[in-house]
Design an enzyme around this catalytic site. Structure first.
Site, PDB file in Angstrom:
ATOM      1  N   CYS A 255       3.545  12.351   9.055  1.00 25.70           N
ATOM      2  CA  CYS A 255       4.206  12.307   7.745  1.00 25.70           C
ATOM      3  C   CYS A 255       3.672  13.345   6.771  1.00 25.70           C
ATOM      4  O   CYS A 255       4.428  13.985   6.042  1.00 25.70           O
ATOM      5  CB  CYS A 255       4.111  10.900   7.150  1.00 25.70           C
ATOM      6  SG  CYS A 255       2.428  10.362   6.720  1.00 25.70           S
ATOM      7  N   HIS A 310       1.470   6.511   4.335  1.00 30.12           N
ATOM      8  CA  HIS A 310       2.720   7.217   4.630  1.00 30.12           C
ATOM      9  C   HIS A 310       3.237   7.888   3.370  1.00 30.12           C
ATOM     10  O   HIS A 310       3.053   7.379   2.258  1.00 30.12           O
ATOM     11  CB  HIS A 310       3.767   6.230   5.152  1.00 30.12           C
ATOM     12  CG  HIS A 310       5.002   6.894   5.684  1.00 30.12           C
ATOM     13  ND1 HIS A 310       5.033   7.576   6.879  1.00 30.12           N
ATOM     14  CD2 HIS A 310       6.260   6.985   5.172  1.00 30.12           C
ATOM     15  CE1 HIS A 310       6.248   8.056   7.086  1.00 30.12           C
ATOM     16  NE2 HIS A 310       7.012   7.719   6.066  1.00 30.12           N
ATOM     17  N   HIS A 322      11.740  11.741   5.588  1.00 28.40           N
ATOM     18  CA  HIS A 322      10.338  11.569   5.990  1.00 28.40           C
ATOM     19  C   HIS A 322      10.256  11.590   7.506  1.00 28.40           C
ATOM     20  O   HIS A 322      11.269  11.732   8.206  1.00 28.40           O
ATOM     21  CB  HIS A 322       9.795  10.251   5.445  1.00 28.40           C
ATOM     22  CG  HIS A 322      10.508   9.036   5.975  1.00 28.40           C
ATOM     23  ND1 HIS A 322       9.862   7.991   6.601  1.00 28.40           N
ATOM     24  CD2 HIS A 322      11.828   8.687   5.987  1.00 28.40           C
ATOM     25  CE1 HIS A 322      10.739   7.056   6.958  1.00 28.40           C
ATOM     26  NE2 HIS A 322      11.940   7.457   6.587  1.00 28.40           N
TER      27      HIS A 322
END
Length: 353
Positions: A255, A310, A322
């Site tokens: 991420c 994240h 993402h």
């Protein structure tokens, strides 16, 4: 003559001190090589590992353990015998022979890692503390059993309830309550239950560091934000890899390597991992989110320490682009009403203004 003896004595003391600090084992240590053990994470075998037993304590090769848990980005400083690893969420640093390691910006008490035959080893207890796991050796079949994320924590020398509560983003009272403790006294080797995470815990925005601007100051903020989304969409379909680096791009991301590359290609430098990226920019209420803002989440099914785990990029219509661990680079629509991400949402930060 006395001067020479004194110099020899100082030299011997320095060598002994150096050996202690480097984590090298003593010559009279009882070392037992254990046959290659299967590594089971939550009951599923994922890898093999080569443990050693030193003075009755099980140790695992640091890099093998890190990779088994998805910490694939590994650096090693041979001068200081220090490992630095990341899975994309936070950076862990451990020095051979050190009694304190660093997870993100928090210090963790550990049994000193050992340096033996050119390999760094870490005890099961210390590995569990650093990697947010509960690690045991199962004698019945000679396997390493890992509960991830951990629901238990093994106390290390120097720990306090305050320190343990801090690194798991809970409270001393909660720790005492779930463990039926009537005092603050804990001892080395004691196993504590970690309180259920409940709602997300790391509600920092960590620290405000102002606005990070594009190097091209001639572009206004709206254009810069749209350029971020345009760049982000180029990689839709790329796969996920724990601890991916920019060298793995554009085919593999985690991420934070994804957000790092997207912003880098627009002239903006972000730190490597999501928790450090969260220290940049200024906090933004969810009602005021704009295109290009960074959204931060914990992942309670992966970590019980409440960390920033994240990061994604807000697209301006309720959606977030993402890197999903299961699907790679995707767009999640209506993200703050999504059944998974809504319960893990922490905060957002504005990078461009």
């Amino acid at each position: 003559m006395r001067r020479q003896k004194l110099l020899r004595m100082i030299t011997v003391l320095m060598l002994v001190f150096g050996i202690f600090m480097s984590g090298a084992i003593t010559t009279n240590a009882q070392v037992e090589r254990i046959p290659t053990a299967g590594v089971f994470i939550n009951g599923k075998v994922v890898n093999g590992i080569n443990p050693v037993k030193v003075d009755g304590i099980y140790y695992l090769p640091f890099t093998q353990l890190a990779k088994a848990l998805g910490y694939n980005h590994i650096k090693f400083d041979k001068n200081t015998l220090t490992y630095e690893v990341t899975d994309g969420s936070t950076i862990i640093r451990a020095t051979m022979g050190g009694t304190r390691a660093k997870k993100g910006n928090e210090y963790v008490n550990i049994k000193p890692p050992l340096w033996m035959d050119g390999i760094g080893y870490i005890s099961l207890h210390a590995g569990g503390a650093l990697f947010n796991s509960y690690i045991t050796f199962k004698k019945e079949n000679g396997s390493i059993q890992i509960e991830n994320p951990a629901t238990k924590y093994i106390v290390h020398a120097g720990d306090t309830l305050y320190n343990i509560s801090r690194i798991h983003h809970t409270t001393v009272n909660e720790l005492k309550k779930v463990n039926n403790l009537t005092s603050n006294i804990i001892k080395d080797g004691q196993v504590l239950k970690i309180p259920d995470s409940g709602s997300p815990k790391e509600m920092e925005p960590i620290k405000e560091e102002g606005i990070v601007r594009n190097v091209n100051e001639e572009l206004n903020a709206d254009i810069q934000r749209q350029n971020i989304i345009t760049e982000a969409k180029k990689y839709i379909g790329a796969k996920y890899k724990w601890g991916a680096t920019l060298a793995d791009a554009p085919n593999l991301f985690d991420c934070s390597s994804y957000t790092q590359l997207v912003f880098k290609n627009n002239g903006i430098t972000l730190p490597r991992v999501s928790r450090d990226q969260a220290s940049k920019g200024v906090a933004v209420p969810t009602a005021n989110l704009e295109v290009g803002d960074l959204m931060y989440f914990t992942m309670k099914d992966q970590y019980t320490d409440g960390r920033v785990a994240h990061v994604g990029i807000y697209m301006g219509d309720g959606s977030m682009i993402h890197v999903s661990t299961s699907k790679g680079v995707i767009i999640t629509s209506d993200v703050l009403n999504n059944s998974y991400w809504s319960k893990n949402y922490l905060f957002s930060k504005r990078i461009i203004q």
